[in-house]
Design an enzyme around this catalytic site. Structure first.
Site, short mmCIF file in Angstrom:
data_model
loop_
_atom_site.label_atom_id
_atom_site.label_comp_id
_atom_site.label_asym_id
_atom_site.label_seq_id
_atom_site.Cartn_x
_atom_site.Cartn_y
_atom_site.Cartn_z
N ARG A 10 171.73 -32.96 51.50
CA ARG A 10 172.49 -31.74 51.24
C ARG A 10 172.51 -30.83 52.47
NH1 ARG A 10 175.59 -32.95 46.98
NH2 ARG A 10 174.36 -33.56 45.19
N GLY A 62 182.30 -29.16 43.50
CA GLY A 62 181.08 -28.97 44.26
C GLY A 62 179.97 -29.87 43.75
N CYS A 63 178.77 -29.60 44.19
CA CYS A 63 177.60 -30.39 43.79
C CYS A 63 177.40 -30.33 42.29
CB CYS A 63 176.36 -29.86 44.51
SG CYS A 63 174.83 -30.62 43.98
N PHE A 64 177.18 -31.48 41.67
CA PHE A 64 177.03 -31.48 40.22
C PHE A 64 175.74 -30.84 39.75
CE2 PHE A 64 176.37 -36.40 40.72
CZ PHE A 64 175.24 -36.21 41.52
N TRP A 65 174.78 -30.61 40.64
CA TRP A 65 173.56 -29.91 40.23
C TRP A 65 173.90 -28.52 39.70
CZ3 TRP A 65 170.58 -30.79 45.46
CH2 TRP A 65 170.26 -32.15 45.60
#
Length: 240
Positions: A10, A62-65
Site C-alpha cells: 500500500r 479505492g481500497c476495499f479495506w
C-alpha cells in the site's frame, strides 16, 4: 508476514503529496470525500422499488479495506465481503489484481435489509464518505484501474437508481469536478483472501488505516447518525 507485506504494498503507491499529508497528520481520504468539506449530498430523487428479503449491492472505489469498514457501520447492512469484480474468475487474486491489468476492481459485496436501508441510501453513503467519485483510476494514495470507482448493478432497478443519482449529483454540481464513476452490469463477485476481510477492524493502528480509512467511518458517524451502527451490530465474512 502478510500484514507487513500488505502495508509495504500500500505505502509504495503513496504519492509525494500523500506522504506530506501523512507527515502533517492529514488523511488523503479526509480531503477526498465530498461530505468532509462540502454541503451534505441530497437524498436520491429516484430509489429502488420495495423488495422482499435481503438484497445485494456491489460497489468499488479505492481500497476495499475502507469500503468494507464503512458499510459494516451502516444500519440495515447484514454482511460485507471484500473481493474483486469486473474481471475473470481465474485472475481474482490479490497479486494478479494488483498488476492493474485484470479488469478487476477492489470491491465490496453488501448484503442488506431493504426495509431498513435502501439502495439509494447506500449510494448516498458511498458518494458522501466512502469514495471520491471524481478521481479516475485511483483513490487517494492508491493508483491503478483496480481502484476505480464503479457501481456494479445487479438488475435494471439498481441501474436506474445509480444512473439517476449520478445525473442528479451532476445537475446539482455536488462536486467540483465531473463524476467518473462507472455504472456497469455485475458479472461476478469473487471474495478476496481471508487476510483482507475486516482488515481495518483487525489492524486499527496501522498508519494506512489510521490516515485513510478510519476518517471515513468518523465521517459516516457524523453525517449519518441515524444510519450509523457500531462494530458489535454487524456480521462480516471471514474465510478459513
Amino acid at each position: 508476514m502478510e500484514r507487513s507485506f500488505m502495508s509495504i504494498r500500500r505505502f509504495t503507491w503513496f504519492s509525494p503529496l500523500a506522504g506530506l499529508l501523512l507527515m502533517a497528520g492529514v488523511s488523503a481520504c479526509t480531503l477526498a470525500t465530498a461530505g468532509s468539506d462540502h454541503a451534505p449530498l441530497p437524498d436520491p430523487a429516484v430509489d429502488a422499488a420495495p423488495a422482499q428479503g435481503d438484497q445485494v449491492a456491489v460497489l468499488a472505489g479505492g481500497c476495499f479495506w475502507g469500503l468494507q469498514s464503512v458499510f459494516e457501520h451502516v444500519k440495515g447492512v447484514k454482511k460485507v465481503s471484500a473481493g474483486y469484480s469486473g474481471g475473470a474468475a481465474n485472475t481474482a487474486e490479490y497479486d494478479r489484481v494488483s498488476d492493474g491489468d485484470t479488469g478487476h476492481a477492489e470491491s465490496v459485496k453488501i448484503v442488506y435489509d431493504p426495509s431498513k436501508v435502501s439502495y439509494g441510501q447506500l449510494l448516498k453513503v458511498y458518494f458522501s464518505v466512502a469514495t471520491d467519485p471524481t478521481q479516475l483510476n485511483r483513490q487517494g494514495p492508491d493508483v491503478g484501474t483496480q481502484y476505480r470507482s464503479v457501481i456494479f448493478y445487479g438488475n435494471d432497478d439498481q441501474k436506474r437508481v445509480a444512473t439517476a443519482y449520478i445525473a442528479q449529483l451532476g445537475a446539482a454540481h455536488a462536486f467540483a469536478a465531473p463524476i467518473v464513476t462507472q455504472v456497469v452490469p455485475l458479472k461476478g463477485f469473487y471474495v478476496a483472501e481471508s487476510y483482507h476481510q475486516d482488515y481495518a477492524r483487525r489492524h486499527p493502528d496501522e498508519p494506512y488505516i489510521v490516515f485513510n480509512d478510519a476518517p471515513k467511518v468518523a465521517h459516516l458517524k457524523q453525517q449519518f447518525p441515524a444510519l450509523y451502527q457500531p462494530d458489535r451490530d454487524v456480521v462480516s465474512v471471514m474465510l478459513h
